[in-house]
Motif scaffolding. Sequence first.
Motif, PDB file in Angstrom:
ATOM      1  N   ASN A 566     -19.995  16.102  62.767  1.00 47.21           N
ATOM      2  CA  ASN A 566     -19.489  17.058  63.666  1.00 47.21           C
ATOM      3  C   ASN A 566     -18.841  18.361  62.842  1.00 47.21           C
ATOM      4  O   ASN A 566     -18.166  19.088  63.478  1.00 47.21           O
ATOM      5  N   ARG A 567     -19.175  18.098  61.416  1.00 47.48           N
ATOM      6  CA  ARG A 567     -18.537  19.257  60.600  1.00 47.48           C
ATOM      7  C   ARG A 567     -19.922  19.702  59.775  1.00 47.48           C
ATOM      8  O   ARG A 567     -20.414  18.811  59.288  1.00 47.48           O
ATOM      9  N   ARG A 588     -15.913  22.521  62.685  1.00 46.64           N
ATOM     10  CA  ARG A 588     -15.646  21.275  62.959  1.00 46.64           C
ATOM     11  C   ARG A 588     -15.824  21.335  64.513  1.00 46.64           C
ATOM     12  O   ARG A 588     -15.093  22.137  65.310  1.00 46.64           O
ATOM     13  N   GLU A 590     -15.313  19.684  68.031  1.00 47.20           N
ATOM     14  CA  GLU A 590     -14.656  18.600  68.720  1.00 47.20           C
ATOM     15  C   GLU A 590     -14.535  18.788  70.224  1.00 47.20           C
ATOM     16  O   GLU A 590     -14.281  19.846  70.780  1.00 47.20           O
ATOM     17  N   GLY A 591     -15.144  17.867  70.938  1.00 46.02           N
ATOM     18  CA  GLY A 591     -15.370  18.222  72.371  1.00 46.02           C
ATOM     19  C   GLY A 591     -16.177  19.201  72.420  1.00 46.02           C
ATOM     20  O   GLY A 591     -17.504  19.193  71.929  1.00 46.02           O
ATOM     21  N   GLU A 595     -13.921  24.482  65.757  1.00 45.67           N
ATOM     22  CA  GLU A 595     -12.763  25.071  65.144  1.00 45.67           C
ATOM     23  C   GLU A 595     -13.497  25.482  63.748  1.00 45.67           C
ATOM     24  O   GLU A 595     -14.260  24.686  63.310  1.00 45.67           O
ATOM     25  N   THR A 695     -23.867  19.611  64.234  1.00 49.38           N
ATOM     26  CA  THR A 695     -24.378  18.747  65.519  1.00 49.38           C
ATOM     27  C   THR A 695     -25.821  18.799  65.709  1.00 49.38           C
ATOM     28  O   THR A 695     -26.403  18.112  66.616  1.00 49.38           O
ATOM     29  N   ALA A 708     -19.658  18.143  70.573  1.00 47.43           N
ATOM     30  CA  ALA A 708     -19.723  17.164  69.509  1.00 47.43           C
ATOM     31  C   ALA A 708     -20.717  16.104  69.792  1.00 47.43           C
ATOM     32  O   ALA A 708     -20.887  15.660  70.897  1.00 47.43           O
TER      33      ALA A 708
END
Lengths: 709, 158
Positions: A566-567, A588, A590-591, A595, A695, A708
């Motif tokens: 996820n990064r 990144r 997330e959910g 970010e 992703t 994510a």
Amino acid sequence: MPERFREDLCEPDRKELAEGPAYRFELDRRDWISSIGAGLLVSAAGKVVFSPGGASAQVRPSQRLHLGEDGSITVLTGKVEFGQGSRTEILQAAAEELRVSPDALQVVLADTAETPNDGSTAGSRTTPSTIPVVRRASAAARELLVRTAAEAWNLDASELRVEAGAVVGAGNRLSYADLARSKGPESTVDDNVPRGVPLTEVPDWTVLGQTLPKVGARAIVTGAHRYPCDIVRPNMLYGAVLRPPSYGAQLESVDLAPGQELGAVAVRDGEFVGCAAKTSYEARKALESISETARWRTVAHPPSEGLGTYLKRHAQPSAGGRRGARRREHGDVDGALAAAQTVESSYEIPYVQHAPLEPRAAVAEWDEGRLTVWTGTQRPFGVREQLAEAFRLSADQARVVVPDTGGGFGGKHTGEVAVEAARLARAAGRPVSLRWTREEEFAWAYFRPAAAFEVRAGLSEEKIVAWDFTAYNPGTAAIETPYAVPNVRTQYFPCDSPLREGSYRGIGATGNNYAREVFMDELAGVAGLDPLEFRLANLDDGRLSAVLRAAADRFAWSASKSSGRNRGSGIAAGFEKGSYIAICAQVRVEGGSVEVERLVSAFDCGTILNPGNLRAQIEGCVIQGLGAALTEEIRFAGGKLLNGSFAQYPLPRFRSTPPMETVLLNRPDIPSAGAGETPIIAVAPALANAVFAATGQRMRSLPLRASAA
Amino acid sequence: MARFTVQVNGNRLAVESPPDRPLLDVLREDFGLTGTKYGCGEGQCRACTVLVDGQPTASCLTPISSVDGTSVTTIEGLASGDQLTALQQAFIDMDGAQCGYCTAGMIVEATALLKRNRKPSRSEIVDAMNPHLCRCCGYRNILASVELAARRWEASDA
């Protein structure tokens, strides 16, 4: 720069907004009451004036530079200052060539009665067009000073030097003020202006090329600067204007009496209804009471849901003219596609709002049939035309003054607020200040165009051999691929747009480059190459390769591959308006949110005029681009905006500012191009490509909606 | 209409006004203090921030009646004559303003921050300033300006 782009550099984007007045007034003659308060105009003093080689045929010779007998030196241009730093850079340009301290100069911008018509402040044209004109005028003034001194002192000009605002030699001294006192009337001096004076070479610059404190900063930090919404005239009223309840709604009837009973001036003229009162509070209350009586005929209006499909269905392939469709083709695209491995994809972008922090504002004042309007517009002379047309005035009866304004980003090309304020002022017989509400600015300004794209390419190993790019509605900026492809077809179709649309930072380049650079990533994947390597393998433009390498080096691109789950990291580049940008970003996911953990930009706009201002422009532009990439999307249904407020339309804030680095590639051998727009065009694709790396999800529409893994 | 009295930048000022009229309008239209800006009218951009009894307050959402008898400081009230505050000077030195329309709110907010926290960390500055919008997105230079002012302030104390 590849030769094939020279034509595009000179052509404004087909979505660059320039339109006529928003209203057709009846102008009841009973409105005429002469207004109170004398004009503000103080003419720049001085006799000696220069304008060699103006930017426009309309530039009067006496309008570029004034040398005052009192020692004042005033530079005049029709450009505006909206935060992009034009005022400071114009000052630097004049100071450099005149050989005076920047402190000794005044810069007068954007006053149709005082300054030359330098066109709109748009398209990143101030740096490549206006700066050279100011430099040439200033260099000519310096040369005239030298020649005058040489003649008077019977010395050779080569024995003289100009420093600190005066020419000196053999114990003599002649200042610009002395020159102003010694010369005859303007007209005779104009004839004697030296032509073709060489400009100061870049290595000899002492003022240009430096970071100067922003001119006017002290007035900003003390609250003393008067933005358009801050202008106060004697006996002034505040205005408010009635807006339709939905797009396209037509006014059937309205009763002004409730507003008048509250003590406000109320006027209806065709579709225009507005109030003016002693305070903006009273004007709003009066308008609310009038609004309750208004009856409207509404019309059907498409929703933002399914907008991409709507645009394609409403494409106007036969639209001609400056804003019409465009098709360019070289090579044999269909043949090359048939022989190659083909890849195709499609993309969409929504409408976004400029949302300058100062909403549209104007103060209008009539005096004996002459109109003066202080307003924040990027097209002062265009707005003067709008006013003249709306009120049936000659150009010299209308004057537009643009105080340094609270942001524009391409969103303030129009003069509707100026026309509205002037209509109210005419009805009231007093000056009127009108400032749009944030709600009005969202709904009734205009938008960066929404758009859809269909792209096909043919690959032969790591080379792109065919490129077929169709753009629905974004505009034409950066529509041509900067990559070296032998067979290229590029089509642009304007579409019947549900919303009013126009200029924006980069306009068409934002969408065109997003679609292209995400597709380049998709192609790299098919070719089995690293996205950076794939781009470099398909480039013959050394400057674009250089910014890509510079961004990748600073980012440590090759080391960034091993990002965690996820990064991921993405890269994108672009060329527009003579300047080059590349961005590497790490995100990144997330959910459902993205970010940005790190962002590196590399930028080349030729010779750097002011590194501090350049850096601020790039960083601000990139951060503004984060909004359009990640959160911004105008939604609408039933002819109403669904998210027309700061609470509902999230914009970048302090917390959304990632750690970022900016690499400036100075090219003193190349003339300066503008820098305020191009950086934005690589932001969204870099992030989209980073989300894919993180992703595995391809981001084919904006704003990015990732989840994510 | 009612009469309200406010101590504005050290001057006692009175206004006849409807009680629900925003403080922002009174400052700008009655008191001629146009340094405080309208940005949204909903407290989302904080361009209109002033200090009410020392507290950063969105003047667009503040009815004049609620500040009767208080002390209000606007951007015009920070400098002492020609002497800029450390924050104002730092915004000049670090190029903390692009168009500058948000700057008054930013400086007023940061003034309150540095008053209650002389050595704020970067994240404390970000937390305090985050409600403020800068549409030019000059956030990095604004942060640098606040940090510079804090450092200078600390140095001058030492």
